[in-house]
Design a protein around this motif. Structure first.
Motif, PDB file in Angstrom:
ATOM      1  N   UNK A 131       0.849  -1.194   0.000  1.00 18.83           N
ATOM      2  CA  UNK A 131       0.000   0.000   0.000  1.00 18.83           C
ATOM      3  C   UNK A 131       0.881   1.239   0.000  1.00 18.83           C
ATOM      4  N   UNK A 132       0.562   2.163  -0.906  1.00 17.96           N
ATOM      5  CA  UNK A 132       1.328   3.391  -1.063  1.00 17.96           C
ATOM      6  C   UNK A 132       2.253   3.381  -2.266  1.00 17.96           C
ATOM      7  N   UNK A 133       2.527   2.188  -2.835  1.00 12.10           N
ATOM      8  CA  UNK A 133       3.429   2.074  -3.984  1.00 12.10           C
ATOM      9  C   UNK A 133       2.706   2.367  -5.301  1.00 12.10           C
ATOM     10  N   UNK A 134       3.484   2.765  -6.313  1.00  9.34           N
ATOM     11  CA  UNK A 134       2.976   2.967  -7.670  1.00  9.34           C
ATOM     12  C   UNK A 134       3.887   2.240  -8.644  1.00  9.34           C
ATOM     13  N   UNK A 135       3.290   1.503  -9.571  1.00  9.56           N
ATOM     14  CA  UNK A 135       4.001   0.903 -10.702  1.00  9.56           C
ATOM     15  C   UNK A 135       3.612   1.667 -11.953  1.00  9.56           C
ATOM     16  N   UNK A 136       4.595   1.996 -12.780  1.00  9.95           N
ATOM     17  CA  UNK A 136       4.322   2.577 -14.088  1.00  9.95           C
ATOM     18  C   UNK A 136       4.843   1.550 -15.093  1.00  9.95           C
ATOM     19  N   UNK A 137       3.894   0.909 -15.785  1.00 11.89           N
ATOM     20  CA  UNK A 137       4.215  -0.184 -16.706  1.00 11.89           C
ATOM     21  C   UNK A 137       4.177   0.308 -18.144  1.00 11.89           C
ATOM     22  N   UNK A 138       5.312   0.237 -18.854  1.00  6.97           N
ATOM     23  CA  UNK A 138       5.265   0.547 -20.277  1.00  6.97           C
ATOM     24  C   UNK A 138       4.414  -0.495 -21.006  1.00  6.97           C
ATOM     25  N   UNK A 139       3.820  -0.113 -22.105  1.00  2.07           N
ATOM     26  CA  UNK A 139       3.048  -1.059 -22.919  1.00  2.07           C
ATOM     27  C   UNK A 139       3.903  -2.294 -23.193  1.00  2.07           C
ATOM     28  N   UNK A 140       3.268  -3.466 -23.115  1.00  2.00           N
ATOM     29  CA  UNK A 140       3.932  -4.722 -23.427  1.00  2.00           C
ATOM     30  C   UNK A 140       4.502  -5.478 -22.254  1.00  2.00           C
ATOM     31  N   UNK A 141       4.579  -4.847 -21.080  1.00  2.00           N
ATOM     32  CA  UNK A 141       5.193  -5.510 -19.919  1.00  2.00           C
ATOM     33  C   UNK A 141       4.193  -6.460 -19.265  1.00  2.00           C
ATOM     34  N   UNK A 142       4.572  -7.721 -19.167  1.00  2.00           N
ATOM     35  CA  UNK A 142       3.739  -8.715 -18.518  1.00  2.00           C
ATOM     36  C   UNK A 142       3.658  -8.464 -17.027  1.00  2.00           C
ATOM     37  N   UNK A 143       2.506  -8.784 -16.432  1.00  2.00           N
ATOM     38  CA  UNK A 143       2.322  -8.624 -14.999  1.00  2.00           C
ATOM     39  C   UNK A 143       1.238  -9.571 -14.508  1.00  2.00           C
ATOM     40  N   UNK A 144       1.418 -10.035 -13.245  1.00  2.00           N
ATOM     41  CA  UNK A 144       0.471 -10.970 -12.630  1.00  2.00           C
ATOM     42  C   UNK A 144       0.668 -10.959 -11.123  1.00  2.00           C
ATOM     43  N   UNK A 145      -0.395 -11.269 -10.402  1.00  2.00           N
ATOM     44  CA  UNK A 145      -0.324 -11.462  -8.958  1.00  2.00           C
ATOM     45  C   UNK A 145      -0.043 -12.934  -8.701  1.00  2.00           C
ATOM     46  N   UNK A 146       0.956 -13.204  -7.871  1.00  2.00           N
ATOM     47  CA  UNK A 146       1.270 -14.581  -7.491  1.00  2.00           C
ATOM     48  C   UNK A 146       0.638 -14.946  -6.162  1.00  2.00           C
TER      49      UNK A 146
END
Length: 173
Positions: A99-114
């Motif tokens: 909580x409090x963090x920010x991700x800035x993902x460029x287009x094309x970057x894979x992401x998932x919750x484990x």
């Protein structure tokens, strides 16, 4: 409010799994919003993203399957809970989101919750005129996905207010 320096994470294309990723680094801002009230934190993320030209689009969790968006950059503001996430697709890198963090993902970057707290939740935002198509890696479609990623426009500003054009200079680490 002073803008923290983000961590920068470079993720190469993964031909074996079909994840294009990006020559632009993922930006990981830690502890951007420090209020202890999750609702206030969510509202603060939405206001900050909007102030910097990124349009808040939803409040939700992170999908538990690897996916990417070839048609939009994405900002994720974590307003409640924490999660262990993977960036870059099935062969990617793991990190903790709090909580409090920010991700800035460029287009094309894979992401998932484990793995995530039951109450884990984020605010998602996109630059104007960018609509995120949800895609999963397909090695036979990697070239087409990469072409879409390469055509996504550079946003005018960073959703947190940092120097995006400097942080997203197309250089290798």
């Amino acid at each position: 409010m002073s803008i923290p320096q983000p961590e920068r994470l470079h993720l190469d294309s993964d031909a074996a799994t079909g994840y294009p990723n990006s020559p632009l680094p993922v930006l990981i801002y830690r502890s951007v919003i420090d209020t202890s009230n999750p609702e206030e934190r969510a509202t603060s993320f939405e206001a900050m993203f909007k102030r910097h030209g990124w349009l808040p689009a939803w409040r939700y969790h992170l999908y538990d399957f690897d996916h990417f968006h070839s048609t939009a950059h994405e900002a994720l503001g974590i307003f409640r809970g924490q999660a262990r996430a993977r960036l870059g697709g099935p062969n990617g890198r793991e990190l903790m989101l709090c909580a409090g963090d920010v991700l800035v993902l460029p287009a094309g970057v894979g992401h998932a919750s484990l793995e995530a707290d039951d109450d884990f939740c984020m605010v998602g935002a996109y630059p104007p005129s960018q609509k995120p198509a949800i895609e999963r890696g397909d090695p036979t479609q990697l070239e087409a996905a990469q072409a879409r990623v390469d055509s996504v426009a550079m946003p005018e500003s960073d959703p947190v207010g940092g120097p995006l054009k400097t942080l997203w200079a197309k250089t290798t680490p």
